[in-house]
Design a protein around this motif. Structure first.
Motif, PDB file in Angstrom:
ATOM      1  N   ASP A 212     -71.749  52.314  47.364  1.00 20.82           N
ATOM      2  CA  ASP A 212     -72.953  51.654  47.890  1.00 20.82           C
ATOM      3  C   ASP A 212     -74.092  52.612  47.570  1.00 20.82           C
TER       4      ASP A 212
ATOM      5  N   ASP B 167     -80.298  47.837  46.658  1.00 22.12           N
ATOM      6  CA  ASP B 167     -79.243  48.196  47.624  1.00 22.12           C
ATOM      7  C   ASP B 167     -77.990  47.452  47.191  1.00 22.12           C
TER       8      ASP B 167
ATOM      9  N   THR C 125     -73.691  47.291  46.388  1.00 22.16           N
ATOM     10  CA  THR C 125     -72.332  47.801  46.599  1.00 22.16           C
ATOM     11  C   THR C 125     -71.357  47.074  45.674  1.00 22.16           C
TER      12      THR C 125
ATOM     13  N   GLU D 273     -74.038  40.860  51.696  1.00 26.78           N
ATOM     14  CA  GLU D 273     -73.038  41.918  51.565  1.00 26.78           C
ATOM     15  C   GLU D 273     -71.880  41.844  52.556  1.00 26.78           C
TER      16      GLU D 273
ATOM     17  N   ARG E  15     -66.514  46.041  49.983  1.00 26.07           N
ATOM     18  CA  ARG E  15     -67.791  45.372  50.242  1.00 26.07           C
ATOM     19  C   ARG E  15     -68.379  44.998  48.887  1.00 26.07           C
TER      20      ARG E  15
ATOM     21  N   GLU F  45     -72.113  43.693  47.450  1.00 27.70           N
ATOM     22  CA  GLU F  45     -73.496  43.523  47.899  1.00 27.70           C
ATOM     23  C   GLU F  45     -74.431  43.269  46.731  1.00 27.70           C
TER      24      GLU F  45
END
Ligand SMILES: [Mn+2]
Length: 437
Positions: free
Chosen positions: A259, A270, A272, A383, A404, A406
């Protein structure tokens, strides 16, 4: 100059929102001591920067809306100082502020306390964000007291003090086309850096080596560096949501959750992704990956103007819960399990957050107690994740899997524009990327 016009547009929006005969005060952030004679790297206050594009510390923007003099943008900034400039770089000064930063009037910052009471007195309203910087709270207090001292000469303090933060936050929440272009650039830099970082990932390498590649990629392509502390989490470290130690060896057949994202011209990505360190997902990893992948696609599909923020969340929870039932990780009826938040030990954060100059960007999530609806120009992350910490009461074969996915999306008139569209995401694409060395 093109860029300065963009900030000017933001100021015009604020002037429009201001009451007649009012003043808004925006200080930049203070310089903060790190240790001994070293300071933390200076970052301007984001609200200040949004309206000024002014990079230097020790500056205060004053926006005045008055009937007689119209709208004025006054900047208090550092004086030119050849001796200081020899050591720490050129200072913009007042003259260049007028020419290059489209300032109407510029004064040295050391004149702030002389001029501010006069500028503030007899205004109907004072806009200011209380409590953000203690020293500036003090400046305002001193300024108001100076005006009180002259009350018998006919001066008065503003009748209304209005919290500027909530007005600016709502403005910053809706991005204009230039801001979206900067966010897209941050996403593009991030995409390339992730791809490059995965070339440094192999069993036996270390989390910090992958982090080094990410930072290298962010800077090499003209980014400002990390938008936030990178999370490079091998194996079960991925089950710690904000794992930033990043100093453990990467092991064969485990996953690596990254991330990490770049900041570009003060705007953040941002992102991930979760990668198999040995380039092939195990059966268990793949099964969980597919659930998160489907949940993420479903949430993106749900995102469009007019839908309630919570709908994306409920969509993701449903896909995650039904996927975990299918794998036998959860047992029972889907509606009952959803009603009991049975997913929560595995998916404990929210589906996303606003994204902009701050990585968790400003802007309200609820209005009048209700989750707000999405609007064109909002930018959000999407996410979902599943984290199965060792020790949870499920079959041990799932232990230590943390995944995750994202992406960053702009809400458009018809749906979404995915800024991170070039990031590999399908399990097969991810495996392909890791195997390309
Ligand atoms: Mn995020």
């Amino acid at each position: 100059m093109q860029q300065q016009n963009d900030y000017k547009k933001h100021r015009e929006k604020l002037f429009k929102a201001m009451l007649p005969n009012s003043i808004a005060l925006l200080p930049t952030a203070p310089i903060i001591r790190r240790s001994a004679d070293q300071n933390y790297r200076f970052y301007p206050d984001n609200d200040f920067y949004y309206f000024t594009g002014y990079p230097e510390p020790e500056a205060v923007a004053v926006l005045i809306k008055s009937e007689q003099k119209g709208e004025r943008y006054i900047l208090f900034n550092r004086r030119k100082d050849p001796a200081q400039e020899q050591w720490s770089g050129i200072r913009i000064g007042q003259e260049a502020a007028l020419k290059e930063y489209l300032v109407d009037e510029a004064y040295p910052i050391d004149e702030l306390m002389n001029k501010l009471p006069e500028l503030t007195s007899n205004k109907e309203a004072l806009y200011f964000t209380w409590g953000r910087y203690t020293s500036f709270d003090e400046t305002i207090k001193n300024c108001l007291n100076k005006i009180r001292d002259k009350i018998r000469a006919g001066f008065k303090i503003p009748d209304h003090c209005i919290n500027l933060e909530s007005i600016v936050s709502e403005m910053r929440l809706i991005k204009d086309s230039q801001e979206i272009a900067w966010l897209r650039k941050a996403a593009e830099i991030t995409t390339l850096a992730h791809k490059q970082a995965m070339r440094a990932c192999y069993p036996g390498s270390n989390e910090y080596q992958v982090k080094a590649e990410l930072i290298y990629g962010f800077l090499k392509q003209g980014g400002m560096g990390e938008a936030y502390d990178s999370i490079v989490a091998g194996g079960e470290n991925a089950c710690i949501l904000h794992y930033t130690v990043n100093n453990q060896p990467l092991k064969a057949n485990e996953l690596l959750l990254i991330d990490a994202a770049a900041k570009y011209n003060f705007y953040c990505a941002d992102v991930t992704r979760t990668y198999p360190i040995s380039s092939k997902f195990t059966g268990e990893q793949k099964a969980i990956y597919e659930i998160v992948y489907e949940a993420q696609l479903a949430a993106i599909k749900a995102a469009k103007p007019g839908i309630c923020w919570l709908e994306m969340e409920l969509t993701a929870r449903r896909v995650i819960t039904s996927g975990l039932i299918e794998l036998g990780v959860l047992k029972g009826d889907i509606e009952e399990l959803l009603a009991q938040n049975a997913y929560a030990p595995f998916y404990m954060h929210r589906i996303g957050h606003w994204l902009g100059m701050d990585v968790h960007d400003v802007g309200r999530y609820k209005e009048n107690g209700q989750w707000r609806t999405l609007q064109s120009g909002m930018v959000t992350t999407i996410e979902p994740g599943i984290y199965i910490k060792p020790g949870l009461p499920v079959d041990r074969r799932w232990w230590g899997i943390g995944i995750r996915i994202e992406d960053n999306v702009v809400i458009t008139d018809s749906g979404v524009d995915i800024l991170t569209i070039d990031m590999p995401k399908k399990a097969s694409e991810i495996e392909m990327l890791v195997s390309e060395k």
